[in-house]
Design an enzyme around this catalytic site. Sequence first.
Site, mmCIF file in Angstrom:
data_model
loop_
_atom_site.group_PDB
_atom_site.id
_atom_site.type_symbol
_atom_site.label_atom_id
_atom_site.label_comp_id
_atom_site.label_asym_id
_atom_site.label_seq_id
_atom_site.Cartn_x
_atom_site.Cartn_y
_atom_site.Cartn_z
ATOM 1 N N GLU A 42 75.964 60.212 29.014
ATOM 2 C CA GLU A 42 77.052 60.148 30.002
ATOM 3 C C GLU A 42 76.916 61.181 31.120
ATOM 4 O O GLU A 42 77.346 60.960 32.241
ATOM 5 C CB GLU A 42 78.406 60.339 29.295
ATOM 6 C CG GLU A 42 78.863 59.141 28.503
ATOM 7 C CD GLU A 42 78.213 59.049 27.117
ATOM 8 O OE1 GLU A 42 78.510 58.100 26.397
ATOM 9 O OE2 GLU A 42 77.407 59.939 26.775
ATOM 10 N N VAL A 53 77.809 54.283 22.847
ATOM 11 C CA VAL A 53 78.044 55.618 23.412
ATOM 12 C C VAL A 53 76.817 56.504 23.204
ATOM 13 O O VAL A 53 76.416 57.274 24.083
ATOM 14 C CB VAL A 53 79.309 56.261 22.786
ATOM 15 C CG1 VAL A 53 79.438 57.721 23.199
ATOM 16 C CG2 VAL A 53 80.550 55.491 23.198
ATOM 17 N N ALA A 54 76.190 56.395 22.026
ATOM 18 C CA ALA A 54 75.006 57.205 21.734
ATOM 19 C C ALA A 54 73.841 56.835 22.637
ATOM 20 O O ALA A 54 73.003 57.673 22.971
ATOM 21 C CB ALA A 54 74.604 57.027 20.273
ATOM 22 N N ASN A 89 77.084 64.679 24.015
ATOM 23 C CA ASN A 89 76.500 64.160 25.261
ATOM 24 C C ASN A 89 77.050 64.846 26.501
ATOM 25 O O ASN A 89 76.324 65.072 27.467
ATOM 26 C CB ASN A 89 76.753 62.654 25.380
ATOM 27 C CG ASN A 89 75.874 61.862 24.430
ATOM 28 O OD1 ASN A 89 75.049 62.425 23.721
ATOM 29 N ND2 ASN A 89 76.053 60.553 24.409
ATOM 30 N N ILE A 95 73.889 55.952 25.744
ATOM 31 C CA ILE A 95 74.059 56.307 27.163
ATOM 32 C C ILE A 95 74.289 57.806 27.314
ATOM 33 O O ILE A 95 75.286 58.338 26.816
ATOM 34 C CB ILE A 95 75.245 55.534 27.769
ATOM 35 C CG1 ILE A 95 75.039 54.027 27.600
ATOM 36 C CG2 ILE A 95 75.434 55.894 29.240
ATOM 37 C CD1 ILE A 95 76.273 53.223 27.849
ATOM 38 N N ASP A 110 55.641 63.780 65.265
ATOM 39 C CA ASP A 110 55.591 63.727 66.712
ATOM 40 C C ASP A 110 54.839 64.962 67.197
ATOM 41 O O ASP A 110 54.879 66.007 66.543
ATOM 42 C CB ASP A 110 57.020 63.716 67.263
ATOM 43 C CG ASP A 110 57.060 63.589 68.767
ATOM 44 O OD1 ASP A 110 56.338 62.732 69.305
ATOM 45 O OD2 ASP A 110 57.796 64.355 69.403
ATOM 46 N N ASP A 120 74.873 68.849 25.394
ATOM 47 C CA ASP A 120 73.644 68.460 26.106
ATOM 48 C C ASP A 120 73.660 68.872 27.577
ATOM 49 O O ASP A 120 72.649 69.248 28.141
ATOM 50 C CB ASP A 120 73.481 66.927 26.069
ATOM 51 C CG ASP A 120 72.966 66.459 24.722
ATOM 52 O OD1 ASP A 120 72.764 67.317 23.854
ATOM 53 O OD2 ASP A 120 72.790 65.247 24.562
#
Length: 886
Positions: free
Chosen positions: A284, A279-280, A705, A282, A326, A709
């Site tokens: 999330e 978990v740490a 997370n 990633i 163009d 964060d």
Amino acid sequence: MKTKEKTLEELRVNPQQGLSDEEAAKRLAEHGPNRLAGKKQKSLLQRIFAQINDVLVYVLIGAALISGIVGEIADALIIFLVVVLNAVVGVVQESKAEHALEALKQMSTPRAVVRRGGELKEIPSEDVVPGDLIILDAGRYIPCDLRLTESANLQIEESALTGESVPVDKQADFAPETANPADLPLGDQKNMAFMSTLVTYGRGEGVAVATGMDSQIGKIATLLEQADEDTTPLQKNLAQVGKYLGIAAIGICVIMFGIGLLQGRELLEMFMTAISLAVAAIPEGMIAIVSIVLAIGVQRMIKQNVIIRKLPAVEALGSVNIICSDKTGTLTQNKMTVTEFYADGQSAKLDQLSTATDSHRILLEALVLCNDATYTAGSKTGDPTEIALLVAGDQVNLDKKSLDEEHRRVNELPFDSDRKLMSTLNMYNGEFRIHTKGAIDNLLTISTGIHRNGNVEPMTDADRKAIMDAAQSMSDKALRVLGAAYRPVPDRHIPVDEMEQELIFVGLVGMIDPPRTEVADSIAVCKKAGVKTVMITGDHKDTAYAIASELGIASSKDEVMSGVELDQISEQELSSRIDNLRVFARVSPEHKVKIVSALRQRGNIVSMTGDGVNDAPSLKQADIGVAMGITGTDVAKGAADMVLTDDNFSSIVKAVEEGRNIYRNIKKSILFLLSCNLGEIVALFLAILFGWATPLRPIHILWVNLVTDTLPALSLGMDPKDPAVMKEKPRSAKESLFHGKIGYIMLYGAIIGIATLAAFIIGMKMYTDHTGFFPLMPEGYSEDALRHAQTLAFGVLSFSQLVHSFNLRSDTESIFKLGFGSNMKLVYSFLFGVVLQVCIISIAPIARIFNVHALGITDWLIVAGLSLLPMIVAEILKVFKRSRLN
């Protein structure tokens, strides 16, 4: 390119009778309806799957499932919520399905006039079959690809297909002077008419040679289906991050499991510890933050007249280093405009034309009266060239309607593609005057006099040379040249075949589809930003080069390549030469795709702008397809990643600047998240390596997370624009998000991790009967002491990361110089995070959920002191960086 007789023979059709109804029905069953095949649209479920089909998302889902299995239901629900939020943001923003092929279908003509069984019939265009004889007249769309069998002054506007702004003269008896007629560009196939183009003048008849997907429009539809769906640099980077994080999570779990076995820990305890580390590892909230920052950027860009159809295009545009544009309608105004004139032996710009000068007035009157177009401030009809002449007259108050009433037309000799002239006979104060306009070569052969400085003089060879020199000078600037002459006659009964004789030459005008006034400045800004502009057009080589030279795109004709030359070289040779080419003229849709592909193979990030049907495949093939919102066809808009609502090339420059700033801010957010997550890993890894109790619980890590964060990361994603961003060169397409930043992530990850571990050790020592510095971790601690120490670590982890968010705003500038107020969203995120964290620790019911202990004054001082470490280190390092730069 076959003769019309050969074509009719091969298609087994009688030119007088056409097909019978029975034969037409048989061919309809064989070839199918004359419509374009549609591409099945993605369902809602398919679009949702496209959003979650990502390595990082799979890792998150795996973490959620494992959390649920071991009983951490709250953790699992929170992770699933993040995945759902990311999918919703992506699907909502990209909910507009691809309408390119559907729009192509709608461009087909609803009705067509055909000759069947010797009779003219109007039928649905879907029922047209190869071999049908199609009748054409002004204002009618072409229902399929035709080989012309008859033509009378026939002109067809093909700009949506070829990019050429001027209607093309069509001739059924045209015979190309080339060894291989099949290689002729579409715009030069004068005995052909193509599906969905428009007849602007004259009449004709043709035999259907290709219907539906076999037509030129159908080939474009096929190219759209075949175009690669490529990923943007950011998507590639995030996929790489996801892969690395997934490998890291698995690796960490295995290592920790092994260490636990060696230390003799319980199986369940080891499993939960491994899950905590996974978990740490990633972040999330990262994928949701990236999607939200891109979505906010999309909203900002709407105010800049840019509509983003696909989220990642925002960032990818910021990394573009080549813009393929163009010409017609994108770099130019898409309207023929008179820019120069020649009269009284002198050439000048149009703004010097004045009706006060006798020759100027006669020149303009001839061009306005010998004209079948109409023009008012609110509407215009007719041939674009003739409209341009009326606009020139209107600028000096010569109104077409008023002149027609004052000098009524009593006879005319219509334009003919062989003579290349048109003449009218108008009443002039009780007398009559012939006005003739057309190609200068033909006009000079029937002119015997010249109007100069108010007098009529006999035309000499010297006069003819001077006129031809003036015309050549205009042609060298890619201007389309028209001459005008007149002759007073006493009688209206002059025979038509004598009208174009013994004329008095009065002057010339030169016209072109001019560049947009603001485009040259935008191209100059692009050059400074390291972005090259490449013109790709269906127009002739000289016209394309003239516009490119005026805009600063090309400085030499060596930088120009035609479609014929493109066909003669291999892909390898094109790839080797393409870096030195700036203009591609007289190209087909297949050529445009080939050019974009060659540029991308050289490692470029390519943007393609366009508005016509012919641009759609290359818009889709490019990294970023940019369509015009006003003049753009539905096909072009459907194939594009973004649409300019003001059709202004300059809006692309603003979009590039916005894209660069968005990428920079996303990078800040990701670096912040990864350095914070590394801090969590450092704290957990060291504690487990030394055999200590776990300093953080899984719910602590997940909370940090997802909440502590996430808000600062989101605020960093909305950091104010850096005005110097357009002075930098585009970043390499292969450049990683971590370019030059691995050390940064490791340093601040270590600082945050060590500060968190220090808080845990201090807490264990304070709330366990223990004296002395060693051992670092006391033995015989109570559950209450562990919870107290974990709370201190939880507090330092949260607050140090909140403090660290301010470090990311600049690599070199002090946060105290930048000012906290310059990003108030970040300040509010910081304060909100602090308040939330205090509430979690201080409010008993919430504290029980997070399994934390109330803290005293001394505890809070320890937390505050350790949490400031990342900012203190950052400010010291920035001093050294600034000194090196100075």
